[in-house]
Design a protein around this motif. Structure first.
Motif, short mmCIF file in Angstrom:
data_model
loop_
_atom_site.label_atom_id
_atom_site.label_comp_id
_atom_site.label_asym_id
_atom_site.label_seq_id
_atom_site.Cartn_x
_atom_site.Cartn_y
_atom_site.Cartn_z
N LEU A 112 -7.65 18.26 -9.15
CA LEU A 112 -8.27 17.77 -7.92
C LEU A 112 -8.90 18.92 -7.14
O LEU A 112 -8.26 19.95 -6.92
N ASN A 113 -10.14 18.70 -6.71
CA ASN A 113 -10.84 19.69 -5.88
C ASN A 113 -10.42 19.53 -4.42
O ASN A 113 -9.68 18.60 -4.06
N SER A 114 -10.90 20.41 -3.57
CA SER A 114 -10.57 20.39 -2.15
C SER A 114 -10.94 19.06 -1.50
O SER A 114 -11.90 18.40 -1.92
N ALA A 115 -10.18 18.67 -0.48
CA ALA A 115 -10.44 17.46 0.31
C ALA A 115 -10.53 16.21 -0.58
O ALA A 115 -11.41 15.37 -0.40
N SER A 116 -9.62 16.11 -1.54
CA SER A 116 -9.62 14.97 -2.47
C SER A 116 -8.30 14.22 -2.40
O SER A 116 -7.29 14.76 -1.94
N GLU A 117 -8.33 12.98 -2.86
CA GLU A 117 -7.14 12.13 -2.83
C GLU A 117 -7.10 11.25 -4.07
O GLU A 117 -8.11 10.68 -4.48
N LEU A 118 -5.91 11.17 -4.66
CA LEU A 118 -5.69 10.35 -5.84
C LEU A 118 -4.57 9.36 -5.55
O LEU A 118 -3.53 9.72 -5.02
N PRO A 129 3.22 2.93 -9.01
CA PRO A 129 4.41 3.50 -9.67
C PRO A 129 4.53 3.09 -11.14
O PRO A 129 5.13 3.82 -11.92
N ASP A 130 3.97 1.94 -11.51
CA ASP A 130 4.06 1.50 -12.91
C ASP A 130 2.81 1.87 -13.70
O ASP A 130 2.49 1.25 -14.72
N PHE A 131 2.11 2.90 -13.25
CA PHE A 131 0.90 3.36 -13.94
C PHE A 131 1.23 3.63 -15.41
O PHE A 131 2.22 4.28 -15.75
N GLY A 132 0.36 3.14 -16.30
CA GLY A 132 0.54 3.37 -17.72
C GLY A 132 1.25 2.24 -18.44
O GLY A 132 1.23 2.20 -19.67
N LYS A 133 1.89 1.34 -17.69
CA LYS A 133 2.59 0.23 -18.33
C LYS A 133 1.66 -0.96 -18.53
O LYS A 133 1.31 -1.31 -19.65
N LYS A 134 1.25 -1.58 -17.42
CA LYS A 134 0.33 -2.70 -17.52
C LYS A 134 -1.12 -2.25 -17.51
O LYS A 134 -1.99 -2.87 -18.13
N VAL A 148 0.83 -1.19 0.00
CA VAL A 148 0.00 0.00 0.00
C VAL A 148 0.87 1.25 0.00
O VAL A 148 0.60 2.23 -0.68
N GLN A 149 1.95 1.22 0.77
CA GLN A 149 2.82 2.38 0.87
C GLN A 149 3.50 2.68 -0.46
O GLN A 149 3.94 3.79 -0.69
N GLN A 150 3.61 1.68 -1.32
CA GLN A 150 4.26 1.89 -2.60
C GLN A 150 3.39 2.69 -3.56
O GLN A 150 3.89 3.18 -4.57
N GLU A 151 2.10 2.83 -3.28
CA GLU A 151 1.24 3.64 -4.12
C GLU A 151 1.65 5.10 -4.06
O GLU A 151 2.09 5.60 -3.03
N LEU A 152 1.54 5.79 -5.18
CA LEU A 152 1.78 7.23 -5.21
C LEU A 152 0.47 7.92 -4.84
O LEU A 152 -0.58 7.61 -5.40
N VAL A 153 0.54 8.83 -3.91
CA VAL A 153 -0.67 9.46 -3.36
C VAL A 153 -0.57 10.97 -3.49
O VAL A 153 0.45 11.57 -3.12
N VAL A 154 -1.63 11.59 -4.02
CA VAL A 154 -1.75 13.04 -4.06
C VAL A 154 -2.95 13.41 -3.19
O VAL A 154 -4.07 13.00 -3.47
N MET A 155 -2.70 14.16 -2.12
CA MET A 155 -3.76 14.56 -1.19
C MET A 155 -3.92 16.07 -1.22
O MET A 155 -2.93 16.81 -1.19
N VAL A 156 -5.16 16.52 -1.30
CA VAL A 156 -5.47 17.94 -1.33
C VAL A 156 -6.29 18.29 -0.10
O VAL A 156 -7.34 17.69 0.14
N GLU A 157 -5.81 19.24 0.68
CA GLU A 157 -6.49 19.60 1.93
C GLU A 157 -7.69 20.51 1.65
O GLU A 157 -7.87 21.03 0.53
#
Length: 340
Positions: A140-146, A150-155, A114-123
């Protein structure tokens, strides 16, 4: 722990764990890499499945287990009955402990994945722009998370969204772009522009298509959207509705700090204001939260929005620090005191 006991415990978990892994499990547990609560919760679900690895000792009594262990323990000239009883207890508990260690390391590995996921958090009160590795753009709007791997786009091009986001997806027919949200709702696209609103505390998840085509689905339904169409999924009633809207760009007015309401309750609007302005909102009475509003507000500030709400409804508001309270207006005529 003696080498002989390690060997025997290894047999308890034959075909599932090696001697080297056994030592790693013991070390992981001793270093307290996971909490006891995690072990207990996981153990409750997995113990029954783990029993199959205890063969050939499954179902045997503590005494029989002890006899097996005794063969591998160096015997002293004399061992008192109390000592025998103590070792029997240790032997019977040891196999269970090893299963604990095994489950513990599994939890650790899951956590590391889980920690290997890339996370974008917006307060609250903030917004963010993200360019994904495949060239797709996300706002991303307020209070959002993406979240994405790391291999997004490959498989694959699968991301997880909590909150609200606008997607401008780079075309790749051989690798669909998939947005997963809570309640099993997801959107799949090849190359398009769309908005997804999926806050945990909101009653509905909405998807609005601006350009191209997307497939939105849950375990209960699947629909193809065309431009200027919107899907609304009620997460409580497990129902959905598809509608055609006049201007799909209204769904992304939030990107330019504009609001558009379509028969939304003040409670829904309050949650949006809380996220955008990082405040908390309460109501003096429950019926206030159920008042409905429709319309647009441009070039707004928080005070401008609050003022407009109170202009079109018999409400007033007070601000204490970062907390806002809506209450009903007091329209009773003031009692005048005669001048003397």
């Amino acid at each position: 722990m003696p080498e002989e006991i390690i060997n025997l415990l290894e047999r308890f978990l034959s075909h599932s764990i090696s001697k080297e892994e056994m030592y790693r499990l013991l070390q992981a547990y001793q270093e307290r890499q996971i909490s006891e609560k995690q072990l207990e919760d996981y153990y409750a679900h997995k113990w029954k499945d783990a029993e199959q690895y205890l063969s050939p000792f499954a179902g045997e009594s503590k005494e029989k287990v002890w006899k097996q262990f005794r063969k591998h323990i160096p015997q002293k000239s004399k061992m008192w009955p109390k000592q025998k009883k103590r070792w029997a207890t240790i032997a019977s508990v040891a196999a269970v402990a090893v299963v604990f260690f095994m489950l513990g390391i599994s939890l650790q590995l899951i956590r590391e994945n889980v920690q290997q996921e890339l996370v974008v958090m917006v307060e609250n009160g903030q917004k963010a722009s993200v360019q994904l590795p495949d060239g797709s753009q996300v706002r991303l709007n307020s209070a959002s998370e993406l979240r994405y791997s790391p291999d997004f786009g490959k498989k694959n091009r699968t991301i997880k969204l909590t909150g609200e986001a606008y997607f401008d997806v780079k075309s790749n027919p051989n690798n669909p772009f998939i947005v997963q949200t809570h309640s099993g709702f997801q959107a799949k696209a090849l190359g398009t522009k769309f908005n997804i609103k999926s806050y945990i505390n909101d009653k509905q998840i909405t998807g609005t298509l601006i350009e191209g085509s997307i497939e939105v689905s849950t375990p209960q339904f699947s629909e193809i959207l065309s431009p200027n169409e919107r899907i609304s999924f009620d997460t409580k009633e497990i129902t959905f509705s598809k509608s055609r809207i006049h201007n799909a760009n209204e769904a992304i007015f939030w990107m330019t700090d504009q609001f558009t309401f379509d028969k939304e309750t003040l409670e829904d609007i309050a949650r949006m204001l809380e996220r955008m302005y990082n405040v908390t909102i309460s109501f003096a009475s429950p019926d206030i939260a159920e008042i409905h509003y429709s319309g647009k507000i441009k070039n707004n500030s928080m005070e401008n929005v609050l003022d407009l709400i109170t202009i079109v409804s018999p409400l007033q508001y007070t601000i204490t620090g970062s907390h806002i309270t809506f209450s009903k207006k007091n329209n009773k005529p003031q009692k005048l005191t005669p001048m003397t």
